[in-house]
Design a protein around this motif. Structure first.
Motif, PDB file in Angstrom:
ATOM      1  N   THR A   1       5.083  -8.819-108.043  1.00 32.28           N
ATOM      2  CA  THR A   1       5.357  -7.824-107.008  1.00 32.28           C
ATOM      3  C   THR A   1       6.312  -8.363-105.959  1.00 32.28           C
ATOM      4  OG1 THR A   1       3.123  -7.020-107.332  1.00 32.28           O
ATOM      5  CG2 THR A   1       4.274  -6.249-105.368  1.00 32.28           C
ATOM      6  N   ILE A   2       6.051  -9.603-105.521  1.00 29.86           N
ATOM      7  CA  ILE A   2       6.937 -10.199-104.518  1.00 29.86           C
ATOM      8  C   ILE A   2       8.347 -10.318-105.078  1.00 29.86           C
ATOM      9  CG2 ILE A   2       7.423 -12.278-103.175  1.00 29.86           C
ATOM     10  CD1 ILE A   2       4.466 -12.784-103.006  1.00 29.86           C
ATOM     11  N   PHE A   3       8.423 -10.740-106.337  1.00 32.03           N
ATOM     12  CA  PHE A   3       9.740 -10.913-106.940  1.00 32.03           C
ATOM     13  C   PHE A   3      10.491  -9.600-107.016  1.00 32.03           C
ATOM     14  CE2 PHE A   3      12.793 -13.253-109.280  1.00 32.03           C
ATOM     15  CZ  PHE A   3      13.369 -12.327-110.123  1.00 32.03           C
ATOM     16  N   LEU A   4       9.789  -8.550-107.435  1.00 31.72           N
ATOM     17  CA  LEU A   4      10.446  -7.251-107.534  1.00 31.72           C
ATOM     18  C   LEU A   4      10.921  -6.767-106.166  1.00 31.72           C
ATOM     19  CD1 LEU A   4       8.378  -5.234-110.137  1.00 31.72           C
ATOM     20  CD2 LEU A   4      10.667  -6.164-110.347  1.00 31.72           C
ATOM     21  N   ALA A   5      10.127  -7.014-105.140  1.00 35.94           N
ATOM     22  CA  ALA A   5      10.538  -6.606-103.801  1.00 35.94           C
ATOM     23  C   ALA A   5      11.798  -7.355-103.389  1.00 35.94           C
ATOM     24  CB  ALA A   5       9.405  -6.862-102.803  1.00 35.94           C
ATOM     25  N   ALA A   6      11.824  -8.655-103.684  1.00 32.12           N
ATOM     26  CA  ALA A   6      13.007  -9.451-103.349  1.00 32.12           C
ATOM     27  C   ALA A   6      14.219  -8.969-104.143  1.00 32.12           C
ATOM     28  CB  ALA A   6      12.746 -10.933-103.638  1.00 32.12           C
ATOM     29  N   GLU A   7      13.987  -8.661-105.404  1.00 31.70           N
ATOM     30  CA  GLU A   7      15.092  -8.199-106.254  1.00 31.70           C
ATOM     31  C   GLU A   7      15.653  -6.886-105.717  1.00 31.70           C
ATOM     32  OE1 GLU A   7      13.931  -7.594-110.270  1.00 31.70           O
ATOM     33  OE2 GLU A   7      15.930  -6.962-110.904  1.00 31.70           O
ATOM     34  N   ARG A   8      14.760  -6.014-105.299  1.00 29.96           N
ATOM     35  CA  ARG A   8      15.199  -4.719-104.762  1.00 29.96           C
ATOM     36  C   ARG A   8      16.080  -4.919-103.549  1.00 29.96           C
ATOM     37  NH1 ARG A   8      10.703  -1.340-105.808  1.00 29.96           N
ATOM     38  NH2 ARG A   8       9.581  -2.748-104.421  1.00 29.96           N
ATOM     39  N   ARG A   9      15.699  -5.899-102.731  1.00 29.01           N
ATOM     40  CA  ARG A   9      16.477  -6.197-101.528  1.00 29.01           C
ATOM     41  C   ARG A   9      17.876  -6.696-101.892  1.00 29.01           C
ATOM     42  NH1 ARG A   9      15.542  -8.318 -96.815  1.00 29.01           N
ATOM     43  NH2 ARG A   9      14.688  -7.014 -95.192  1.00 29.01           N
ATOM     44  N   VAL A  10      17.874  -7.721-102.765  1.00 32.55           N
ATOM     45  CA  VAL A  10      19.143  -8.379-103.078  1.00 32.55           C
ATOM     46  C   VAL A  10      20.076  -7.456-103.851  1.00 32.55           C
ATOM     47  CG1 VAL A  10      20.198 -10.276-104.353  1.00 32.55           C
ATOM     48  CG2 VAL A  10      18.114 -10.669-103.059  1.00 32.55           C
TER      49      VAL A  10
ATOM     50  N   TRP B   1      22.539  -2.855-103.592  1.00 30.86           N
ATOM     51  CA  TRP B   1      23.836  -2.192-103.695  1.00 30.86           C
ATOM     52  C   TRP B   1      24.019  -1.425-104.989  1.00 30.86           C
ATOM     53  CZ3 TRP B   1      25.943  -4.162-108.042  1.00 30.86           C
ATOM     54  CH2 TRP B   1      25.581  -5.455-108.403  1.00 30.86           C
ATOM     55  N   GLN B   2      23.115  -1.623-105.942  1.00 29.36           N
ATOM     56  CA  GLN B   2      23.291  -0.907-107.200  1.00 29.36           C
ATOM     57  C   GLN B   2      22.981   0.568-107.022  1.00 29.36           C
ATOM     58  OE1 GLN B   2      20.770  -3.378-109.863  1.00 29.36           O
ATOM     59  NE2 GLN B   2      22.572  -3.356-111.154  1.00 29.36           N
ATOM     60  N   PRO B   3      23.937   1.422-107.362  1.00 25.88           N
ATOM     61  CA  PRO B   3      23.713   2.854-107.124  1.00 25.88           C
ATOM     62  C   PRO B   3      22.518   3.415-107.890  1.00 25.88           C
ATOM     63  CG  PRO B   3      25.780   2.464-108.272  1.00 25.88           C
ATOM     64  CD  PRO B   3      25.265   1.135-107.860  1.00 25.88           C
ATOM     65  N   THR B   4      22.309   2.944-109.113  1.00 25.10           N
ATOM     66  CA  THR B   4      21.185   3.469-109.893  1.00 25.10           C
ATOM     67  C   THR B   4      19.867   3.141-109.231  1.00 25.10           C
ATOM     68  OG1 THR B   4      21.338   1.445-111.169  1.00 25.10           O
ATOM     69  CG2 THR B   4      22.292   3.429-112.120  1.00 25.10           C
ATOM     70  N   ARG B   5      19.806   1.956-108.670  1.00 24.74           N
ATOM     71  CA  ARG B   5      18.576   1.488-108.036  1.00 24.74           C
ATOM     72  C   ARG B   5      18.220   2.354-106.844  1.00 24.74           C
ATOM     73  NH1 ARG B   5      15.922  -3.315-108.361  1.00 24.74           N
ATOM     74  NH2 ARG B   5      17.377  -3.841-110.002  1.00 24.74           N
ATOM     75  N   LEU B   6      19.223   2.618-106.019  1.00 28.29           N
ATOM     76  CA  LEU B   6      18.964   3.388-104.804  1.00 28.29           C
ATOM     77  C   LEU B   6      18.559   4.806-105.150  1.00 28.29           C
ATOM     78  CD1 LEU B   6      21.622   1.776-102.634  1.00 28.29           C
ATOM     79  CD2 LEU B   6      19.442   2.477-101.708  1.00 28.29           C
ATOM     80  N   GLY B   7      19.103   5.294-106.259  1.00 25.16           N
ATOM     81  CA  GLY B   7      18.723   6.639-106.678  1.00 25.16           C
ATOM     82  C   GLY B   7      17.243   6.726-106.991  1.00 25.16           C
ATOM     83  N   ARG B   8      16.749   5.636-107.598  1.00 27.82           N
ATOM     84  CA  ARG B   8      15.342   5.630-107.990  1.00 27.82           C
ATOM     85  C   ARG B   8      14.424   5.589-106.790  1.00 27.82           C
ATOM     86  NH1 ARG B   8      14.358   0.795-110.918  1.00 27.82           N
ATOM     87  NH2 ARG B   8      16.356   0.961-111.919  1.00 27.82           N
TER      88      ARG B   8
END
Lengths: 290, 277
Positions: free
Chosen positions: B257-266, B269-276
């Motif tokens: 969970t911590i890793f995914l949160a960090a990944e989301r932060r870093v 900028w990915q447009p697909t990610r922000l859409g989700r």
């Protein structure tokens, strides 16, 4: 007017032996400082190859290219390129501001000045407020403007544009054409635009170089005698414009009877080979870096 | 925006958040309840009910003095060293993997030479190599960290190579057209471009690190979670054994969970990610 760019006897051949394909054959022309010249030719005729040779991205197999007197070997220092595919050219992990600042990052300029120059470039292309956004949040036309701003921020002696408006819709294209003319006149920069759009080449530039089908050579070098102040509607209606574009169109399409089916097929096959070769160059693209 | 609408929006968001939490954990809670009833009904010593495990776990870890946050020696002597080895090994594997991956990926020829070697080594199940490391480093932290690094480096390394090699050609030419110096090229273009793939590799490496930490401790260690688990099993102290097992599951979940949160932060900028999100 001093000569900014001199291209003499440039040829470029892909591959070797029987499968070699000459994209560009023995091209020679000059571009004066402060001029906006356009190169127009049919698709796949080698105009992008020519642009890459001028930019130093690919060395020509023959001939020389000089930028304000200095021989071009590798990418010259004061040159900037605007690519057709803006969505792939801009860096999605950087904000618009940081994208525009990119060419200035390794120059010995203090951060404040860098930021100011980027802001100035964005203002020139009419995008004052979007520095904080990311490229994907902008429309296609705005992204291409960011690309142009990034190229301008580095204050290049020569600005090369590779079919810059081919990926935007028609109305945005008109806006960007006017923008390019305005910016070029304001800054007095030398601009070379490669395009396949005949109307665009005439509307945009002071001078049109018409290339033949592959292997490309210069068919004509026309001076555009339209007034410096141009307008999308009235200029395009004017007799001058219509005559000129007709002339370019005739030069491009050539004499219908002379272009045989075999010649078209051969050039299509050559285009395919070109695409394959540039695909294989893609894989080792990092290797051929400076 | 009036206060009423503001609190309405906040309230609705909180409700949505709560619903999401309930939805994620509902099945788990149901299974725990089923386990509770089944274990009590079955009465087997090998499968104690969750309540008994929870009580034992609390006794095992949280009955220490107030000065050390109520944590017992068991935590300090076992959990922390294990975590240290796991995270230390993972970080070292990440550094080695990213650096080597960038070197190998940039050079077209290098991968021709070492590619098969990498493929060979990454196919060996890491737990089977633990005895090799035991011979090399003896029993103890060296063996564990060595095993962890050897197992965890491959996903990062190979994903980095992939990421570095697949930088968009248009970006390559853009950077070249600006005469980007090598350091800026690598740091501002290649690394961010490869970052999504690198993070994917890091995430796999994290779970491999956890796994190897436990397995290497099972095979030969003087302390640690795996060692404690093994001791409890050999003493037939099943509630304690299950406590350590549950801890492993919790650790895996928390790290992920911590890793995914960090990944989301870093990678925001990915447009697909922000859409989700």
């Amino acid at each position: 007017m001093p000569t900014m760019l001199e291209v003499s006897g440039v040829s470029h051949r892909y591959g070797s032996g029987a499968k070699a394909h000459t994209a560009v054959h023995d091209l020679s022309f000059t571009v004066e400082a402060g001029q906006l010249a356009s190169i127009v030719g049919p698709s796949g005729c080698g105009k992008s190859t020519l642009l890459r040779c001028i930019a130093g991205l690919t060395p020509p197999t023959d001939g020389t290219i000089s930028l304000h007197g200095d021989r071009v070997a590798g990418v010259p220092d004061d040159l900037a390129v605007v690519f057709q595919d803006y969505s792939r050219s801009l860096f999605p992990w950087l904000s618009v501001q940081k994208n525009v600042e990119f060419p200035l990052r390794w120059r010995p300029i203090p951060r404040a000045e860098r930021r100011a120059r980027a802001a100035e470039a964005l203002e020139h292309v009419g995008l004052s407020g979007v520095g904080g956004k990311f490229p994907w949040q902008l429309s296609g036309g705005m992204q291409q403007r960011v690309s142009i701003a990034r190229a301008l921020a580095s204050r290049p002696a020569l600005l090369l544009m590779d079919e810059p408006f081919a990926s935007v819709d028609a109305q945005t294209r008109f806006e960007l054409e006017d923008l390019t003319r305005r910016v070029q006149r304001e800054q007095g920069s030398t601009v070379l635009v490669v395009t396949h759009d005949i109307d665009e080449s005439v509307y945009l530039s002071d001078r049109v170089l018409v290339l033949s089908k592959s292997p490309a050579s210069i068919v004509a070098d026309l001076r555009v005698e339209l007034p410096a102040e141009r307008d999308q509607i009235t200029t395009r209606e004017s007799a001058e414009f219509v005559t000129l574009r007709g002339e370019v169109a005739r030069l491009l399409h050539g004499d219908g009877a002379a272009t045989s089916a075999a010649a078209t097929a051969a050039s299509d096959a050559a285009e395919w080979d070109l695409a394959e070769q540039s695909k294989s160059m893609d894989a080792t693209g990092s290797k051929t870096r400076r | 925006m009036t206060a009423a609408t503001l609190s309405g929006r906040v309230g609705r968001r909180a409700a949505r958040g709560a619903t999401a939490v309930v939805r994620s954990w509902l099945l788990f809670a149901i299974l725990v309840v089923i386990w509770e009833f089944a274990a009590r009904a079955g009465g087997s010593k090998f499968f104690p009910p969750p309540t008994e495990i929870a009580v034992r776990a609390a006794h095992l870890w949280f009955t220490g003095p107030a000065s050390s946050l109520f944590l017992t020696d068991a935590v300090f002597d076992n959990v922390f060293p294990s975590l240290g080895r796991m995270l230390g090994g993972w970080v070292l594997a990440a550094v080695v993997g990213i650096v080597l991956g960038m070197l190998a990926g940039r050079s077209g020829k290098a991968m021709d030479y070492v590619g098969p070697l990498f493929a060979f080594f990454r196919s060996i199940p890491p737990p089977t190599l633990i005895p090799v490391f035991a011979v090399l480093f003896g029993l103890g932290s060296g063996m564990q960290i060595g095993s962890i690094i050897f197992g965890a480096v491959w996903p990062v390394l190979l994903n980095t190579v992939e990421g570095v090699r697949s930088v968009d050609q248009v970006k390559v030419e853009t950077a070249r057209s600006f005469r980007t110096p090598k350091a800026y090229w690598l740091g501002m273009v290649v690394l961010p471009a490869a970052a999504p793939k690198i993070f994917a590799g890091l995430r796999v490496s994290l779970s491999i690190s956890l796994l190897l930490m436990v397995v290497s401790e099972l095979i030969g260690a003087y302390n640690g979670i795996g060692r404690s688990l093994l001791d409890a099993q050999q003493d037939f102290d099943f509630p304690t054994m299950w406590s350590w097992l549950v801890l492993l599951g919790i650790l895996g979940y928390v790290f992920n969970t911590i890793f995914l949160a960090a990944e989301r932060r870093v990678l925001a900028w990915q447009p697909t990610r922000l859409g989700r999100d």
